[in-house]
Scaffold this motif. Structure first.
Motif, PDB file in Angstrom:
ATOM      1  N   LEU A 200       0.803  -1.218   0.000  1.00  0.00           N
ATOM      2  CA  LEU A 200       0.000   0.000   0.000  1.00  0.00           C
ATOM      3  C   LEU A 200       0.842   1.278   0.000  1.00  0.00           C
ATOM      4  O   LEU A 200       0.562   2.192  -0.786  1.00  0.00           O
ATOM      5  CB  LEU A 200      -0.959  -0.016   1.195  1.00  0.00           C
ATOM      6  CG  LEU A 200      -1.986   1.105   1.257  1.00  0.00           C
ATOM      7  CD1 LEU A 200      -2.906   1.063   0.042  1.00  0.00           C
ATOM      8  CD2 LEU A 200      -2.816   0.999   2.543  1.00  0.00           C
ATOM      9  N   PRO A 201       1.887   1.406   0.839  1.00  0.00           N
ATOM     10  CA  PRO A 201       2.690   2.642   0.805  1.00  0.00           C
ATOM     11  C   PRO A 201       3.355   2.880  -0.549  1.00  0.00           C
ATOM     12  O   PRO A 201       3.472   4.033  -0.992  1.00  0.00           O
ATOM     13  CB  PRO A 201       3.735   2.411   1.906  1.00  0.00           C
ATOM     14  CG  PRO A 201       3.129   1.395   2.806  1.00  0.00           C
ATOM     15  CD  PRO A 201       2.331   0.501   1.924  1.00  0.00           C
ATOM     16  N   LEU A 202       3.786   1.817  -1.215  1.00  0.00           N
ATOM     17  CA  LEU A 202       4.429   1.970  -2.516  1.00  0.00           C
ATOM     18  C   LEU A 202       3.434   2.481  -3.554  1.00  0.00           C
ATOM     19  O   LEU A 202       3.708   3.432  -4.295  1.00  0.00           O
ATOM     20  CB  LEU A 202       5.022   0.638  -2.971  1.00  0.00           C
ATOM     21  CG  LEU A 202       6.091  -0.004  -2.076  1.00  0.00           C
ATOM     22  CD1 LEU A 202       6.470  -1.382  -2.600  1.00  0.00           C
ATOM     23  CD2 LEU A 202       7.319   0.889  -1.996  1.00  0.00           C
ATOM     24  N   ARG A 342      22.268  -8.439  -1.482  1.00  0.00           N
ATOM     25  CA  ARG A 342      20.828  -8.293  -1.290  1.00  0.00           C
ATOM     26  C   ARG A 342      20.286  -7.105  -2.078  1.00  0.00           C
ATOM     27  O   ARG A 342      19.238  -7.202  -2.715  1.00  0.00           O
ATOM     28  CB  ARG A 342      20.507  -8.108   0.192  1.00  0.00           C
ATOM     29  CG  ARG A 342      19.020  -7.833   0.372  1.00  0.00           C
ATOM     30  CD  ARG A 342      18.572  -7.721   1.783  1.00  0.00           C
ATOM     31  NE  ARG A 342      17.179  -7.262   1.798  1.00  0.00           N
ATOM     32  CZ  ARG A 342      16.408  -7.272   2.840  1.00  0.00           C
ATOM     33  NH1 ARG A 342      16.861  -7.705   3.987  1.00  0.00           N
ATOM     34  NH2 ARG A 342      15.162  -6.845   2.774  1.00  0.00           N
ATOM     35  N   THR A 343      20.983  -5.993  -2.035  1.00  0.00           N
ATOM     36  CA  THR A 343      20.537  -4.842  -2.823  1.00  0.00           C
ATOM     37  C   THR A 343      20.523  -5.193  -4.305  1.00  0.00           C
ATOM     38  O   THR A 343      19.592  -4.837  -5.034  1.00  0.00           O
ATOM     39  CB  THR A 343      21.450  -3.636  -2.572  1.00  0.00           C
ATOM     40  OG1 THR A 343      21.430  -3.320  -1.180  1.00  0.00           O
ATOM     41  CG2 THR A 343      21.010  -2.433  -3.384  1.00  0.00           C
ATOM     42  N   GLY A 344      21.553  -5.908  -4.725  1.00  0.00           N
ATOM     43  CA  GLY A 344      21.590  -6.364  -6.108  1.00  0.00           C
ATOM     44  C   GLY A 344      20.463  -7.320  -6.419  1.00  0.00           C
ATOM     45  O   GLY A 344      19.907  -7.317  -7.523  1.00  0.00           O
ATOM     46  N   LEU A 392       8.000  -6.381  -4.921  1.00  0.00           N
ATOM     47  CA  LEU A 392       8.936  -5.924  -5.948  1.00  0.00           C
ATOM     48  C   LEU A 392       8.513  -6.425  -7.321  1.00  0.00           C
ATOM     49  O   LEU A 392       8.543  -5.680  -8.306  1.00  0.00           O
ATOM     50  CB  LEU A 392      10.344  -6.418  -5.617  1.00  0.00           C
ATOM     51  CG  LEU A 392      11.016  -5.794  -4.387  1.00  0.00           C
ATOM     52  CD1 LEU A 392      12.322  -6.518  -4.066  1.00  0.00           C
ATOM     53  CD2 LEU A 392      11.283  -4.306  -4.604  1.00  0.00           C
ATOM     54  N   MET A 393       8.087  -7.691  -7.388  1.00  0.00           N
ATOM     55  CA  MET A 393       7.625  -8.249  -8.660  1.00  0.00           C
ATOM     56  C   MET A 393       6.394  -7.525  -9.183  1.00  0.00           C
ATOM     57  O   MET A 393       6.346  -7.106 -10.345  1.00  0.00           O
ATOM     58  CB  MET A 393       7.276  -9.728  -8.471  1.00  0.00           C
ATOM     59  CG  MET A 393       8.423 -10.687  -8.368  1.00  0.00           C
ATOM     60  SD  MET A 393       7.795 -12.341  -7.990  1.00  0.00           S
ATOM     61  CE  MET A 393       6.691 -12.635  -9.363  1.00  0.00           C
ATOM     62  N   ASP A 394       5.395  -7.396  -8.322  1.00  0.00           N
ATOM     63  CA  ASP A 394       4.120  -6.837  -8.772  1.00  0.00           C
ATOM     64  C   ASP A 394       4.255  -5.379  -9.174  1.00  0.00           C
ATOM     65  O   ASP A 394       3.695  -4.941 -10.177  1.00  0.00           O
ATOM     66  CB  ASP A 394       3.068  -6.989  -7.673  1.00  0.00           C
ATOM     67  CG  ASP A 394       1.654  -6.897  -8.232  1.00  0.00           C
ATOM     68  OD1 ASP A 394       1.332  -5.858  -8.827  1.00  0.00           O
ATOM     69  OD2 ASP A 394       0.893  -7.856  -8.066  1.00  0.00           O
ATOM     70  N   ILE A 451      14.369   0.642  -2.634  1.00  0.00           N
ATOM     71  CA  ILE A 451      15.536  -0.243  -2.598  1.00  0.00           C
ATOM     72  C   ILE A 451      16.742   0.475  -2.001  1.00  0.00           C
ATOM     73  O   ILE A 451      17.479  -0.075  -1.178  1.00  0.00           O
ATOM     74  CB  ILE A 451      15.848  -0.758  -4.016  1.00  0.00           C
ATOM     75  CG1 ILE A 451      14.728  -1.687  -4.484  1.00  0.00           C
ATOM     76  CG2 ILE A 451      17.186  -1.483  -4.046  1.00  0.00           C
ATOM     77  CD1 ILE A 451      14.839  -2.109  -5.939  1.00  0.00           C
ATOM     78  N   THR A 452      16.946   1.741  -2.391  1.00  0.00           N
ATOM     79  CA  THR A 452      18.071   2.519  -1.864  1.00  0.00           C
ATOM     80  C   THR A 452      17.934   2.749  -0.372  1.00  0.00           C
ATOM     81  O   THR A 452      18.896   2.602   0.395  1.00  0.00           O
ATOM     82  CB  THR A 452      18.153   3.871  -2.592  1.00  0.00           C
ATOM     83  OG1 THR A 452      18.295   3.644  -3.998  1.00  0.00           O
ATOM     84  CG2 THR A 452      19.340   4.679  -2.085  1.00  0.00           C
ATOM     85  N   TRP A 453      16.723   3.101   0.068  1.00  0.00           N
ATOM     86  CA  TRP A 453      16.490   3.360   1.494  1.00  0.00           C
ATOM     87  C   TRP A 453      16.740   2.110   2.320  1.00  0.00           C
ATOM     88  O   TRP A 453      17.334   2.160   3.393  1.00  0.00           O
ATOM     89  CB  TRP A 453      15.068   3.858   1.691  1.00  0.00           C
ATOM     90  CG  TRP A 453      14.722   4.104   3.125  1.00  0.00           C
ATOM     91  CD1 TRP A 453      15.003   5.221   3.867  1.00  0.00           C
ATOM     92  CD2 TRP A 453      14.047   3.205   4.013  1.00  0.00           C
ATOM     93  NE1 TRP A 453      14.546   5.073   5.149  1.00  0.00           N
ATOM     94  CE2 TRP A 453      13.960   3.843   5.277  1.00  0.00           C
ATOM     95  CE3 TRP A 453      13.520   1.930   3.862  1.00  0.00           C
ATOM     96  CZ2 TRP A 453      13.352   3.240   6.375  1.00  0.00           C
ATOM     97  CZ3 TRP A 453      12.924   1.329   4.944  1.00  0.00           C
ATOM     98  CH2 TRP A 453      12.833   1.983   6.189  1.00  0.00           C
ATOM     99  N   ARG A 454      16.290   0.965   1.840  1.00  0.00           N
ATOM    100  CA  ARG A 454      16.485  -0.278   2.580  1.00  0.00           C
ATOM    101  C   ARG A 454      17.960  -0.661   2.644  1.00  0.00           C
ATOM    102  O   ARG A 454      18.420  -1.213   3.641  1.00  0.00           O
ATOM    103  CB  ARG A 454      15.660  -1.404   1.947  1.00  0.00           C
ATOM    104  CG  ARG A 454      14.188  -1.266   2.244  1.00  0.00           C
ATOM    105  CD  ARG A 454      13.381  -2.397   1.633  1.00  0.00           C
ATOM    106  NE  ARG A 454      11.973  -2.235   1.987  1.00  0.00           N
ATOM    107  CZ  ARG A 454      11.432  -2.631   3.124  1.00  0.00           C
ATOM    108  NH1 ARG A 454      12.191  -3.232   4.030  1.00  0.00           N
ATOM    109  NH2 ARG A 454      10.154  -2.435   3.371  1.00  0.00           N
TER     110      ARG A 454
END
Length: 485
Positions: A200-202, A342-344, A392-394, A451-454
């Motif tokens: 939902l936030p995304l 993981r980021t990759g 991420l997929m959806d 992704i960058t924030w995580r």
């Protein structure tokens, strides 16, 4: 979807030969779009030519033909056809019932003109697609009503058109009954409720970016100047919002989408009859002579015939691509050689999902292609939670997919907008307008930020944990927060 016992198709020229049919289709669609001749019916010839080229390039023509038939006859194809037929009738009934006049009345009485109406149209499509889970059904059902009304109220034709497509993409991305939500959750072993909660936030962040864009660029100075001269509309037409509420309500109660749309059709007929907008003869009647329309039901079904035939041909080509094994080989190679962190891995999940969605005409098959094997293995290898990999997929499959004209959703959207503009006598957007659809671009930005924030958050947690442990091994510490959702 490719079956386990299906023989892999082999093409002359190897990988390049397998890509040629797709390249022929894309080239034809781009050619027609550049010269402002885009639409599902003009696209028929491109799909026919692509199918024929593939027949001569495939080494086993019988297997190729079986692949085409399998694509045309799979569950996705039959579900699309059934839904579109009902959505086409729904759109015609909403128009005949006077919803355009009702929306004009709202715009004239509440000042919802220009960019404000574009935002309103975006929100209506968001709600409808969120409830029904269908982007194409949203465009077919609401496009013929919202587009003419918006242009008459001073909306920029291009911005209004892409607002409708953006709203449709939002529901496809987030709805609990969307095929992409179901497939992404199932392939990652995640619960739909958890996936929706964390996605939902995304989705809302991308939608918020769209709202700003529509408010700033949604109005047309020329069209706004003509608004006072237009008819003020008729508030009685707002009764036709009731069928819309019925469809969304039934869908949210987890009733089958076909059932929801059918009851929506019935309620739309009843509402239009009660307010006197139509008669029983307008819905169905014996025509004066052979060849004339029997009424709104026939007109609604006829309005989606072009889209149905194009979808069948493109779904057939999609099955050929799957049966050739081309995408799986390319994606496996990318997984083996490029992803080391993981980021990759998160970036790779987005990248391979986007890559898989580019040649395929429907986004759920793209998720089925990459989800069970490649994405799930990446998630398990790097400790990514199932909800996170599903999101991420959806989100990724709802980006580029809603930009390219050879995808079914975009092709149908082009036809609906062009036909609605011609019927109402208003301006139509460029055939290349889909490339400017804000929601896909906004979602790409949101994914990059997420992704960058995580990655930064994980590094900070790792540093703090190291300090607390007296400077232990950094790689070991990073494994602790790795399953954040």
């Amino acid at each position: 979807m490719q079956q386990q016992d299906t023989k892999e198709l082999v093409f002359r020229g190897g990988v390049v030969g397998a890509l040629v049919p797709l390249m022929v289709l894309v080239a034809g669609l781009i050619y027609l779009s550049v010269f402002e001749r885009a639409g599902t019916q003009p696209f028929w010839a491109c799909a026919w030519l692509a199918m024929g080229v593939g027949l001569f390039l495939c080494r086993d023509r019988s297997a190729y033909c079986e692949s085409l038939l399998r694509g045309m006859g799979n569950h996705t194809a039959t579900a699309i056809i059934a839904l579109w037929l009902l959505a086409g009738v729904f759109g015609k009934l909403m128009m005949a019932g006077g919803l355009i006049d009702g929306l004009q009345w709202i715009g004239a009485s509440m000042g919802a003109t220009g960019g404000v109406f574009v935002v309103l149209a975006f929100a209506i499509c968001m709600v409808f697609s969120l409830g029904t889970g269908t982007s194409v059904g949203t465009v077919i059902g609401l496009g013929p009503v919202l587009y003419p009304a918006g242009v008459m109220l001073g909306a920029d034709p291009t911005m209004l058109a892409v607002a409708l497509l953006s709203g449709a993409a939002f529901g496809d991305n987030l709805s609990p009954v969307s095929d992409t939500t179901i497939v992404s959750s199932f392939t990652q072993g995640a619960q739909v409720a958890d996936v929706i909660r964390t996605r939902l936030p995304l989705a809302l962040s991308a939608a918020a970016i769209c709202v700003v864009i529509f408010l700033l660029a949604g109005g047309s100075e020329t069209a706004l100047a003509e608004v006072p001269a237009l008819a003020s509309g008729n508030a009685l037409g707002l009764v036709m919002l009731l069928p819309l509420a019925v469809v969304v309500g039934l869908a949210l109660k987890r009733r089958h989408i076909i059932e929801a749309m059918f009851f929506g059709n019935l309620v739309a007929m009843l509402c239009a009859l009660v307010i006197g907008a139509i008669s029983l003869g307008d819905i169905f009647a014996l025509p004066a002579q052979r060849g004339e329309s029997t009424g709104l039901i026939e007109n609604g079904i006829a309005s989606v015939t072009g889209a149905v035939l194009f979808a069948l041909m493109v779904l057939a080509l999609t099955q050929v691509i799957l049966d050739a094994g081309l995408m799986r080989r390319l994606l496996d190679k990318a997984n083996d050689s490029l992803i080391t962190s993981r980021t990759g891995a998160e970036t790779g999940i987005v990248a391979v999902t986007v890559a898989a969605s580019i040649p395929l005409s429907a986004n759920a098959p793209a998720l089925l292609l990459v989800g069970p094997g490649l994405v799930r293995k990446l998630a398990e290898k790097f400790g990514i939670a199932p909800e996170r990999s599903a999101n991420l997929m959806d989100c990724a499959v709802c980006t580029v997919f809603f930009l390219l004209p050879w995808h079914i959703a975009v092709a149908v959207w082009q036809q609906v907008i062009a036909a609605s503009a011609a019927e109402a006598g208003v301006a139509a957007p460029s055939a290349m307008a889909s490339f400017f659809t804000p929601y896909p671009w906004a979602m790409l930005v949101v994914l990059a930020i997420s992704i960058t924030w995580r990655a930064r958050s994980s590094r900070k947690q790792g540093t703090h944990a190291q300090q607390a442990a007296g400077g232990g091994n950094h790689e070991t510490v990073l494994a602790a927060p790795a399953r954040e959702v």
